[in-house]
Every structure is written in structure tokens, then in C-alpha cells.
Design a protein around this motif. Structure first.
Motif, PDB file in Angstrom:
ATOM      1  N   ALA A  13      88.460 -19.482   5.315  1.00 28.56           N
ATOM      2  CA  ALA A  13      89.574 -19.290   4.387  1.00 28.56           C
ATOM      3  C   ALA A  13      89.088 -19.248   2.941  1.00 28.56           C
ATOM      4  O   ALA A  13      88.210 -20.025   2.537  1.00 28.56           O
ATOM      5  CB  ALA A  13      90.599 -20.404   4.559  1.00 28.56           C
ATOM      6  N   LYS A  16      92.825 -22.174   1.360  1.00 33.27           N
ATOM      7  CA  LYS A  16      92.763 -23.019   2.561  1.00 33.27           C
ATOM      8  C   LYS A  16      94.121 -23.474   3.059  1.00 33.27           C
ATOM      9  O   LYS A  16      95.054 -23.695   2.270  1.00 33.27           O
ATOM     10  CB  LYS A  16      91.952 -24.296   2.267  1.00 33.27           C
ATOM     11  CG  LYS A  16      90.565 -24.074   1.721  1.00 33.27           C
ATOM     12  CD  LYS A  16      89.618 -23.539   2.763  1.00 33.27           C
ATOM     13  CE  LYS A  16      88.187 -23.532   2.235  1.00 33.27           C
ATOM     14  NZ  LYS A  16      87.311 -22.721   3.093  1.00 33.27           N
ATOM     15  N   TYR A  17      94.159 -23.686   4.373  1.00 40.92           N
ATOM     16  CA  TYR A  17      95.284 -24.376   5.030  1.00 40.92           C
ATOM     17  C   TYR A  17      94.868 -25.830   5.182  1.00 40.92           C
ATOM     18  O   TYR A  17      93.822 -26.124   5.769  1.00 40.92           O
ATOM     19  CB  TYR A  17      95.514 -23.688   6.378  1.00 40.92           C
ATOM     20  CG  TYR A  17      95.906 -24.578   7.527  1.00 40.92           C
ATOM     21  CD1 TYR A  17      97.110 -25.289   7.510  1.00 40.92           C
ATOM     22  CD2 TYR A  17      95.085 -24.685   8.649  1.00 40.92           C
ATOM     23  CE1 TYR A  17      97.468 -26.093   8.592  1.00 40.92           C
ATOM     24  CE2 TYR A  17      95.438 -25.480   9.734  1.00 40.92           C
ATOM     25  CZ  TYR A  17      96.623 -26.191   9.688  1.00 40.92           C
ATOM     26  OH  TYR A  17      96.973 -26.980  10.747  1.00 40.92           O
ATOM     27  N   TRP A  18      95.624 -26.750   4.631  1.00 37.62           N
ATOM     28  CA  TRP A  18      95.311 -28.165   4.817  1.00 37.62           C
ATOM     29  C   TRP A  18      96.609 -28.971   4.801  1.00 37.62           C
ATOM     30  O   TRP A  18      97.104 -29.337   3.741  1.00 37.62           O
ATOM     31  CB  TRP A  18      94.317 -28.674   3.754  1.00 37.62           C
ATOM     32  CG  TRP A  18      93.769 -30.015   4.163  1.00 37.62           C
ATOM     33  CD1 TRP A  18      94.185 -31.234   3.728  1.00 37.62           C
ATOM     34  CD2 TRP A  18      92.740 -30.267   5.122  1.00 37.62           C
ATOM     35  NE1 TRP A  18      93.498 -32.234   4.377  1.00 37.62           N
ATOM     36  CE2 TRP A  18      92.598 -31.667   5.238  1.00 37.62           C
ATOM     37  CE3 TRP A  18      91.943 -29.442   5.940  1.00 37.62           C
ATOM     38  CZ2 TRP A  18      91.672 -32.261   6.110  1.00 37.62           C
ATOM     39  CZ3 TRP A  18      91.021 -30.032   6.798  1.00 37.62           C
ATOM     40  CH2 TRP A  18      90.898 -31.412   6.863  1.00 37.62           C
ATOM     41  N   SER A 106      87.246 -23.696  16.598  1.00 34.35           N
ATOM     42  CA  SER A 106      88.576 -23.721  17.200  1.00 34.35           C
ATOM     43  C   SER A 106      89.341 -22.444  16.850  1.00 34.35           C
ATOM     44  O   SER A 106      90.203 -22.011  17.609  1.00 34.35           O
ATOM     45  CB  SER A 106      89.358 -24.956  16.744  1.00 34.35           C
ATOM     46  OG  SER A 106      89.543 -24.936  15.350  1.00 34.35           O
ATOM     47  N   SER A 138      95.430 -23.960  17.361  1.00 30.73           N
ATOM     48  CA  SER A 138      94.757 -24.442  16.154  1.00 30.73           C
ATOM     49  C   SER A 138      95.232 -23.587  14.999  1.00 30.73           C
ATOM     50  O   SER A 138      95.300 -22.352  15.128  1.00 30.73           O
ATOM     51  CB  SER A 138      93.249 -24.285  16.347  1.00 30.73           C
ATOM     52  OG  SER A 138      92.581 -24.330  15.111  1.00 30.73           O
ATOM     53  N   GLY A 139      95.601 -24.213  13.889  1.00 31.31           N
ATOM     54  CA  GLY A 139      96.162 -23.470  12.767  1.00 31.31           C
ATOM     55  C   GLY A 139      95.290 -22.297  12.364  1.00 31.31           C
ATOM     56  O   GLY A 139      95.757 -21.155  12.254  1.00 31.31           O
ATOM     57  N   SER A 140      94.011 -22.557  12.164  1.00 28.69           N
ATOM     58  CA  SER A 140      93.148 -21.495  11.647  1.00 28.69           C
ATOM     59  C   SER A 140      92.986 -20.345  12.650  1.00 28.69           C
ATOM     60  O   SER A 140      92.618 -19.237  12.266  1.00 28.69           O
ATOM     61  CB  SER A 140      91.786 -22.058  11.244  1.00 28.69           C
ATOM     62  OG  SER A 140      91.218 -22.772  12.311  1.00 28.69           O
ATOM     63  N   ARG A 143      94.733 -16.875  12.102  1.00 31.25           N
ATOM     64  CA  ARG A 143      94.148 -15.810  11.276  1.00 31.25           C
ATOM     65  C   ARG A 143      93.044 -15.047  11.996  1.00 31.25           C
ATOM     66  O   ARG A 143      92.728 -13.909  11.618  1.00 31.25           O
ATOM     67  CB  ARG A 143      93.612 -16.401   9.963  1.00 31.25           C
ATOM     68  CG  ARG A 143      94.690 -17.061   9.090  1.00 31.25           C
ATOM     69  CD  ARG A 143      94.083 -17.602   7.793  1.00 31.25           C
ATOM     70  NE  ARG A 143      92.908 -18.394   8.076  1.00 31.25           N
ATOM     71  CZ  ARG A 143      92.729 -19.686   7.748  1.00 31.25           C
ATOM     72  NH1 ARG A 143      93.673 -20.327   7.065  1.00 31.25           N
ATOM     73  NH2 ARG A 143      91.625 -20.306   8.069  1.00 31.25           N
ATOM     74  N   SER A 186      89.672 -32.220  11.776  1.00 35.23           N
ATOM     75  CA  SER A 186      90.560 -31.742  10.712  1.00 35.23           C
ATOM     76  C   SER A 186      91.994 -32.182  11.013  1.00 35.23           C
ATOM     77  O   SER A 186      92.767 -32.476  10.108  1.00 35.23           O
ATOM     78  CB  SER A 186      90.451 -30.228  10.543  1.00 35.23           C
ATOM     79  OG  SER A 186      90.537 -29.586  11.775  1.00 35.23           O
ATOM     80  N   MET A 190      93.932 -34.173   8.247  1.00 37.26           N
ATOM     81  CA  MET A 190      95.127 -33.573   7.638  1.00 37.26           C
ATOM     82  C   MET A 190      96.269 -34.579   7.633  1.00 37.26           C
ATOM     83  O   MET A 190      96.982 -34.720   6.641  1.00 37.26           O
ATOM     84  CB  MET A 190      95.569 -32.345   8.440  1.00 37.26           C
ATOM     85  CG  MET A 190      94.883 -31.082   8.035  1.00 37.26           C
ATOM     86  SD  MET A 190      95.566 -29.701   8.974  1.00 37.26           S
ATOM     87  CE  MET A 190      94.130 -28.640   8.984  1.00 37.26           C
ATOM     88  N   MET A 237      90.807 -28.830  -2.406  1.00 35.95           N
ATOM     89  CA  MET A 237      91.055 -29.372  -1.061  1.00 35.95           C
ATOM     90  C   MET A 237      90.170 -30.595  -0.821  1.00 35.95           C
ATOM     91  O   MET A 237      90.645 -31.639  -0.354  1.00 35.95           O
ATOM     92  CB  MET A 237      90.789 -28.315   0.017  1.00 35.95           C
ATOM     93  CG  MET A 237      91.069 -28.843   1.422  1.00 35.95           C
ATOM     94  SD  MET A 237      90.600 -27.705   2.749  1.00 35.95           S
ATOM     95  CE  MET A 237      88.833 -27.994   2.839  1.00 35.95           C
ATOM     96  N   ASP A 277      84.638 -25.738   4.424  1.00 34.02           N
ATOM     97  CA  ASP A 277      85.722 -26.243   5.263  1.00 34.02           C
ATOM     98  C   ASP A 277      85.523 -27.734   5.524  1.00 34.02           C
ATOM     99  O   ASP A 277      84.838 -28.402   4.760  1.00 34.02           O
ATOM    100  CB  ASP A 277      85.793 -25.414   6.552  1.00 34.02           C
ATOM    101  CG  ASP A 277      86.463 -24.061   6.308  1.00 34.02           C
ATOM    102  OD1 ASP A 277      87.140 -23.923   5.273  1.00 34.02           O
ATOM    103  OD2 ASP A 277      86.298 -23.162   7.137  1.00 34.02           O
ATOM    104  N   ALA A 278      86.083 -28.228   6.617  1.00 32.88           N
ATOM    105  CA  ALA A 278      86.042 -29.670   6.879  1.00 32.88           C
ATOM    106  C   ALA A 278      84.693 -30.076   7.474  1.00 32.88           C
ATOM    107  O   ALA A 278      84.590 -30.510   8.616  1.00 32.88           O
ATOM    108  CB  ALA A 278      87.181 -30.038   7.810  1.00 32.88           C
TER     109      ALA A 278
END
Ligand code: PMV
Length: 322
Positions: A13, A16-18, A106, A138-140, A143, A186, A190, A237, A277-278
Motif C-alpha cells: 500500500a 495504508k489500511y490500518w 495474506s 484479509s483486508g489487504s 486489493r 496486524s 490493529m 502509521m 508494512d507491519a
């Protein structure tokens, strides 16, 4: 067809999505934007097993147990609910991503699983529906269904899907500082951020603004603005995560040294920006013609891979089945 195989790639990303608004439906608090990579794919075969009494999951030729099996089973429950089928399935995956290294295994994993399972269970195959389903894993992963560059809108259960966005061609220089697993997932981090980080509200408002600016910078093909938004959003983030109680710090001393080097390169006229990322790995972005020079300069910090915008999730033929 009750057996299907799909392949998907990780994404990184730039915004980011967090943080989740709804952890059952996996709705994010903010939108995000990413580039899908052209390497480190996950390939997954889903085979419906009408006579089986449970789902099975094999990852890199080993039977998965515990949490990773449970996540696949929970995901297949959603597929069964949508399709009306009660069949269990045998899932076999090959992951070329260093698992749990902050390189979003993921994302490629659930994007490939969403497409293969959609095909095997007769669900709609259009990218928006596959993206919507992948989100539940998984959120990511939402995309990774989309090729090249994607924007994932916060939305609601129906509209929270990723869509393609035009962006200038660029390269990602992935510096693998540590390929080992991360200490705190993550998902856990989160939750802790939403509950305990005093910077959390500021993270949400600044990310919404960052996404708007990113979309307009992409429309303008403005790499400099894209880079500045990317680096600022990533460091915000990490600042938000570090402010948790108890604190979580994903960046290692080596990661910070890479961010310093990236700034030095910029000061010296080589335009590159960093994100992470994480986990401790850092990803630099650069124009295609600058990527090799950036990679060379970052090689002393770890294994370096140069990645181009990659394909979205795709079905493979039966001969590719695992
Ligand atoms: O969906 P998850 O659990 O893989 O979370 C992804 C979180 C980040 O990679 C840090 C940010 C992002 O937008 O990919």
C-alpha cells in the motif's frame, strides 16, 4: 467445475489500511491505495469434496493446522453460505512470499483463494465480487485481486471493494531485512491501535486526506507528490502503532537506517521514497529508470528485489492444479 486453481500476487500500500470499522465484515475505517507486485505469487487449488467431513488446507506441501487452518475454514464457511453448497473442500497452496515477513502473504493468499473458491463453488467471477469476497479473508487481499494499482474504498459490505486506478509506472525496491515471522499479527495490532493509541483519530482523518491527495496525484501522473504522500502516510502509521499501550514497534534499527538512506539519496538527486508494512522490511518506490541505482544503494541492508506493477488474480488451467 468443482476444482479450480488461481494465482495472485502481494500488494504494497502507498496509502495504508490500518484499523477496522467492522471486524466481522472486515470493513476498514479508511480507504487505501496500493501497487500489486509482479513476483512472490501464491497459487491455490480449491477442490470440492462432497464426501469429506471437514476442510483441509495444505500450505507448501505441509498440512496446515491451528490458526491458519481455522482462517481458511472460516473463509470457506462464507463461500458455502453465499453459494448454498454444504461441500467441504481440500485447499492446496504454494506461497512464494516469505510468509509473515510484512510482505503481505495474506493478501496474495486470500485473493487467490477467493478466486479459486468462487470458481469451484459457482460464485460470480467479476473482479468486484471476488475483491469483496477476498476482503473477508484479509483486508489487504481486497486489493490483490486488481492488477497494477488499486484503490479500496471504505464503503459498506457491498461497496467496500478495490478498483483499478491509473498511476505512473514505477518500481518497488523491496528490502528484506528479516524474513522471519512477525511477533504481533496486524490483526491484533490493529485492534490495539483502535483501542489504545491516542493518535488513532488523527491517523484516520489524515489518511482520508492522504487518499484524496493520492488519487489526484495519480491523475496528474505526479511521481513526486505520490512519493511524498507514500512516505508520510507510512511513517504516520508506524507512529500511531508505536503509541499503543503496550507499545508495538515493527520498524527495526535497520529499517530506520534504510529510511535515512532513502532521504540521503533524495537529497543527492535520486528521487525515491520509502514505505513499510507491519514488519521491519522497507519498500522504496522509484521511477523505472532510477530503480537499479536505488536497489544498488540499498543492497547493503538486506536482500533487495525490484518489482514492477503486476497482474491481478487470475484463474489457471487444470494442468497448473496443485
Ligand atoms: O489485511 P492485513 O491484515 O494484511 O493488514 C494489512 C496492513 C498493512 O499491510 C500494514 C497495510 C496495508 O494497507 O496493506
Amino acid at each position: 467445475m468443482t476444482t479450480a486453481t488461481a494465482r495472485a500476487y502481494p500488494n504494497i500500500a502507498l496509502v495504508k489500511y490500518w484499523g477496522k470499522r467492522d471486524s466481522t465484515l472486515m470493513l476498514p475505517l479508511t480507504g487505501s491505495m496500493s501497487m500489486t507486485l509482479d513476483d512472490f505469487p501464491t497459487t491455490t487449488t480449491v477442490e470440492r469434496m462432497p464426501a469429506a467431513e471437514a476442510d483441509t488446507f495444505q500450505l507448501n506441501e505441509e498440512a496446515a493446522t491451528g490458526e491458519s487452518l481455522r482462517r481458511v475454514q472460516k473463509f470457506l464457511d462464507i463461500v458455502r453460505e453465499r453459494s448454498g453448497s454444504t461441500d467441504f473442500a481440500a485447499v492446496r497452496s504454494r506461497n512464494e512470499v516469505p510468509t509473515a515477513a510484512g510482505l503481505a502473504s495474506s493478501a496474495s493468499g486470500f485473493a487467490a483463494l477467493a478466486l479459486a473458491a468462487s470458481m469451484a463453488y459457482g460464485l460470480p467471477l467479476d473482479p468486484a465480487e471476488v475483491s469483496r469476497l477476498a476482503r473477508r479473508g484479509s483486508g489487504s487481499a481486497t486489493r490483490s485481486v486488481i492488477p497494477h494499482f488499486a484503490v479500496w474504498r471504505a464503503g459498506d459490505d457491498v461497496t467496500s471493494v478495490a478498483e483499478p486506478i491509473d498511476a505512473p509506472d514505477m518500481r518497488m525496491i523491496v528490502v528484506v531485512v528479516d524474513a522471519g515471522g512477525k511477533e504481533i499479527s496486524s490483526r491484533e495490532a490493529m485492534k490495539r491501535t483502535v483501542l489504545t493509541s491516542p493518535f488513532h483519530d488523527a491517523w484516520v482523518t489524515s489518511t482520508e486526506l492522504a487518499l484524496d491527495s493520492m488519487i489526484s496525484a495519480c491523475a496528474d501522473q505526479d511521481f513526486t507528490r505520490i512519493g511524498r504522500i507514500t512516505e508520510t502516510n507510512a511513517l504516520r502509521m508506524h507512529a500511531t502503532i508505536q503509541a499503543c499501550d503496550p507499545p508495538i514497534r515493527y520498524l527495526a534499527p535497520q529499517s530506520v537506517a534504510i529510511f535515512d538512506r532513502i532521504r540521503e539519496l533524495r537529497d543527492a538527486g535520486l528521487e525515491t521514497y520509502g514505505t513499510a508494512d507491519a514488519g521491519p522490511n522497507v519498500v522504496a518506490i522509484a521511477r523505472p529508470e532510477d530503480a537499479d541505482a536505488v536497489a544498488q544503494s540499498l543492497a547493503e541492508f538486506g536482500t533487495v528485489r525490484v518489482m514492477a506493477p503486476g497482474p491481478g488474480a487470475a484463474l489457471l488451467s487444470d494442468s497448473d492444479a496443485l
